[in-house]
Design a protein around this motif. Sequence first.
Motif, PDB file in Angstrom:
ATOM      1  N   THR A 277       0.828  -1.213   0.000  1.00  0.00           N
ATOM      2  CA  THR A 277       0.000   0.000   0.000  1.00  0.00           C
ATOM      3  C   THR A 277       0.866   1.268   0.000  1.00  0.00           C
ATOM      4  O   THR A 277       0.339   2.373  -0.055  1.00  0.00           O
ATOM      5  CB  THR A 277      -0.940   0.033   1.232  1.00  0.00           C
ATOM      6  OG1 THR A 277      -0.150   0.147   2.419  1.00  0.00           O
ATOM      7  CG2 THR A 277      -1.802  -1.225   1.294  1.00  0.00           C
ATOM      8  N   THR A 278       2.182   1.097   0.075  1.00  0.00           N
ATOM      9  CA  THR A 278       3.114   2.235  -0.006  1.00  0.00           C
ATOM     10  C   THR A 278       3.685   2.249  -1.423  1.00  0.00           C
ATOM     11  O   THR A 278       4.472   1.363  -1.787  1.00  0.00           O
ATOM     12  CB  THR A 278       4.241   2.066   1.037  1.00  0.00           C
ATOM     13  OG1 THR A 278       3.654   1.987   2.320  1.00  0.00           O
ATOM     14  CG2 THR A 278       5.226   3.225   0.986  1.00  0.00           C
ATOM     15  N   LEU A 279       3.279   3.235  -2.213  1.00  0.00           N
ATOM     16  CA  LEU A 279       3.620   3.201  -3.641  1.00  0.00           C
ATOM     17  C   LEU A 279       5.121   3.160  -3.900  1.00  0.00           C
ATOM     18  O   LEU A 279       5.581   2.521  -4.837  1.00  0.00           O
ATOM     19  CB  LEU A 279       2.982   4.389  -4.374  1.00  0.00           C
ATOM     20  CG  LEU A 279       1.723   3.979  -5.124  1.00  0.00           C
ATOM     21  CD1 LEU A 279       0.602   3.662  -4.170  1.00  0.00           C
ATOM     22  CD2 LEU A 279       1.314   5.049  -6.108  1.00  0.00           C
ATOM     23  N   HIS A 280       5.888   3.876  -3.068  1.00  0.00           N
ATOM     24  CA  HIS A 280       7.335   3.935  -3.314  1.00  0.00           C
ATOM     25  C   HIS A 280       8.086   3.048  -2.317  1.00  0.00           C
ATOM     26  O   HIS A 280       9.095   3.450  -1.756  1.00  0.00           O
ATOM     27  CB  HIS A 280       7.837   5.383  -3.208  1.00  0.00           C
ATOM     28  CG  HIS A 280       7.154   6.309  -4.163  1.00  0.00           C
ATOM     29  ND1 HIS A 280       7.112   7.668  -3.994  1.00  0.00           N
ATOM     30  CD2 HIS A 280       6.488   6.056  -5.314  1.00  0.00           C
ATOM     31  CE1 HIS A 280       6.431   8.220  -4.994  1.00  0.00           C
ATOM     32  NE2 HIS A 280       6.044   7.266  -5.814  1.00  0.00           N
ATOM     33  N   ASP A 297       7.120  -4.403  -8.573  1.00  0.00           N
ATOM     34  CA  ASP A 297       7.162  -3.405  -9.652  1.00  0.00           C
ATOM     35  C   ASP A 297       8.625  -3.255 -10.026  1.00  0.00           C
ATOM     36  O   ASP A 297       9.422  -2.715  -9.251  1.00  0.00           O
ATOM     37  CB  ASP A 297       6.582  -2.082  -9.140  1.00  0.00           C
ATOM     38  CG  ASP A 297       6.574  -0.991 -10.207  1.00  0.00           C
ATOM     39  OD1 ASP A 297       7.242  -1.138 -11.250  1.00  0.00           O
ATOM     40  OD2 ASP A 297       5.901   0.035  -9.972  1.00  0.00           O
ATOM     41  N   THR A 311       4.418  -4.286 -13.335  1.00  0.00           N
ATOM     42  CA  THR A 311       4.014  -4.683 -11.975  1.00  0.00           C
ATOM     43  C   THR A 311       3.099  -5.895 -12.051  1.00  0.00           C
ATOM     44  O   THR A 311       2.185  -5.932 -12.879  1.00  0.00           O
ATOM     45  CB  THR A 311       3.249  -3.551 -11.261  1.00  0.00           C
ATOM     46  OG1 THR A 311       4.031  -2.364 -11.289  1.00  0.00           O
ATOM     47  CG2 THR A 311       2.963  -3.923  -9.812  1.00  0.00           C
ATOM     48  N   ALA A 389      -2.569   7.129  -7.349  1.00  0.00           N
ATOM     49  CA  ALA A 389      -1.687   7.672  -8.398  1.00  0.00           C
ATOM     50  C   ALA A 389      -2.429   7.800  -9.722  1.00  0.00           C
ATOM     51  O   ALA A 389      -3.548   7.303  -9.891  1.00  0.00           O
ATOM     52  CB  ALA A 389      -0.493   6.741  -8.582  1.00  0.00           C
ATOM     53  N   TYR A 428      -5.220   0.617  -3.134  1.00  0.00           N
ATOM     54  CA  TYR A 428      -4.319   0.549  -1.984  1.00  0.00           C
ATOM     55  C   TYR A 428      -5.110   0.877  -0.726  1.00  0.00           C
ATOM     56  O   TYR A 428      -5.524   2.016  -0.526  1.00  0.00           O
ATOM     57  CB  TYR A 428      -3.167   1.550  -2.163  1.00  0.00           C
ATOM     58  CG  TYR A 428      -2.518   1.435  -3.538  1.00  0.00           C
ATOM     59  CD1 TYR A 428      -1.524   0.490  -3.786  1.00  0.00           C
ATOM     60  CD2 TYR A 428      -2.939   2.256  -4.595  1.00  0.00           C
ATOM     61  CE1 TYR A 428      -0.966   0.372  -5.057  1.00  0.00           C
ATOM     62  CE2 TYR A 428      -2.380   2.135  -5.864  1.00  0.00           C
ATOM     63  CZ  TYR A 428      -1.388   1.192  -6.082  1.00  0.00           C
ATOM     64  OH  TYR A 428      -0.843   1.071  -7.332  1.00  0.00           O
ATOM     65  N   GLY A 444      -2.801  -4.197  -1.069  1.00  0.00           N
ATOM     66  CA  GLY A 444      -2.433  -3.292  -2.171  1.00  0.00           C
ATOM     67  C   GLY A 444      -2.261  -4.109  -3.434  1.00  0.00           C
ATOM     68  O   GLY A 444      -1.584  -5.150  -3.417  1.00  0.00           O
ATOM     69  N   ARG A 446      -1.589  -3.671  -7.713  1.00  0.00           N
ATOM     70  CA  ARG A 446      -1.376  -2.912  -8.954  1.00  0.00           C
ATOM     71  C   ARG A 446      -1.040  -3.916 -10.048  1.00  0.00           C
ATOM     72  O   ARG A 446      -0.354  -4.920  -9.786  1.00  0.00           O
ATOM     73  CB  ARG A 446      -0.228  -1.891  -8.796  1.00  0.00           C
ATOM     74  CG  ARG A 446       0.103  -1.156 -10.091  1.00  0.00           C
ATOM     75  CD  ARG A 446       0.942   0.124  -9.887  1.00  0.00           C
ATOM     76  NE  ARG A 446       2.296  -0.107  -9.403  1.00  0.00           N
ATOM     77  CZ  ARG A 446       2.708   0.083  -8.170  1.00  0.00           C
ATOM     78  NH1 ARG A 446       1.848   0.482  -7.239  1.00  0.00           N
ATOM     79  NH2 ARG A 446       3.958  -0.146  -7.814  1.00  0.00           N
TER      80      ARG A 446
END
Length: 481
Positions: A277-280, A297, A311, A389, A428, A444, A446
Amino acid sequence: MTDEPDETDENKTRKNGLYGGVSAELAANMKEGWADTERRHLQPITQAPHTARRRAALSALFPGELLVIPAGNPKVRSNDTNYPFRPSSDYVYLTGDQSQDAVLVLEPREAGGHQALAYLLPRSDRESGEFWLDYHGELWDGRRNSLTENERLLGLPCRDVRTLPRRLAEASGPVRLLCGYDAEAEAALSDRVTTERNIEFRAALSELRLVKDEFEIEDLRHACRATARGFEDVVAVLGTDTPTPERVVEGTFWMRARIEGNDVGYASVCAAGSHATTLHWVRNDGEARPGDLLLLDAGVESRDLYTADITRTLPVDGRFTPVQRQVYDAVYAAQSAGIAAVGPGAKYRDFHHAAQRVLTEHLAAWGLFGGRSVDEAYELGLFRRWTLAGTGHMLGLDVHDCAKARTELYVDGTLAAGMVLTVEPGLYFQPDDLTVPEEFRGIGVRIEDDILVTEDGNENLSAALPRSADDVEAWMARLRS
Ligand code: GLY
Ligand code: MN
Ligand code: MN
């Protein structure tokens, strides 16, 4: 011989510090006895006809102006240790070369057009001792191409880059410089270039790269194929009954990137469980446990520096739980709608709206907008709490390619055949989000693919990897059987 100073030329030089404690005998010895290794039968790099066309397109945009595109200089990591060098993408695009400290110059010709010159470091000099006394001389860092070798390889005249500051200082007429890569070139031109002109130049370079040529598309295909193999490698190391450190996932993928390409194209996100759930998430210091999802990813950057950006969200033990599958299927439906909206003549924003709209419908069906309608939730952007995003970006030499292009040609622009972009919606649900059902928290998902716009629609360059939940499970089972 003693260390007694005398007035020979050698000792004057030594007193001046050139040899730094090296005896004159050794200095003389190191100058001689080296074979001629010049390679006289080199063929141009495959990319040479393409880079010539790209330079011609740039030349046509700026008639009568001196154009300066540096590769950049190595960056210090600490003391005398540098980060691995990667040249500026615009320099690579226009030359196919990857040398550090290099600069491409397009000099305007009176008759029109430009003369392209690559300013490069030549072989390191043996006479002065630079070859071995300089810590970054060729003896330590490896042989460089000679200027004539580079002329053959790159298909354009090459000059010693150490003559460039003088050349730039002498130049008259309008100048454009790609800033941010070479302090020496910027200093030499400091009173000649304006920020506004350089921003226009940077935008033009980005815009030239929006439509890929055949070479670039083939390279992106290769990067996608190699990335797919990297994902297969990861499945092979994921434990089905014991946890697998995220660092093992990262290292496994990185090995594929180094074997088949230059490197990873960006820091791999190896996000297990709620890390997804933390994109980066690039700390990658957790572990993927059976029962969790792993969001990976990652992209191999080819030897020519084109990167994939893919991803997949994988059930570590090979089977999605019902609630994982519920979220996964929503993202899959959104991605399918996004991909279907990619084609020549479509607005760039279409695929984003198509995907986000489908996600909003699912979120509404799950009751996450209270009594609000899909239209209202979409209008107010309420879905963004969980979609976070945008849905994609251009892809090429940079993972976020063409980022400096003008808005009207990129995000407000129209898709054309030859563009390559990612379609990567996600959902997320943060582990501490009290507004969603408890079973969603910490999930999360993607799904990200690399899509080529074709004359009549699109082609998924990363289709070697499965997208639907059933296909992911079958693929993992096959790799593990
Ligand atoms: N991996 C970076 C991105 O997906 O944009
Ligand atoms: Mn991406
Ligand atoms: Mn990505």
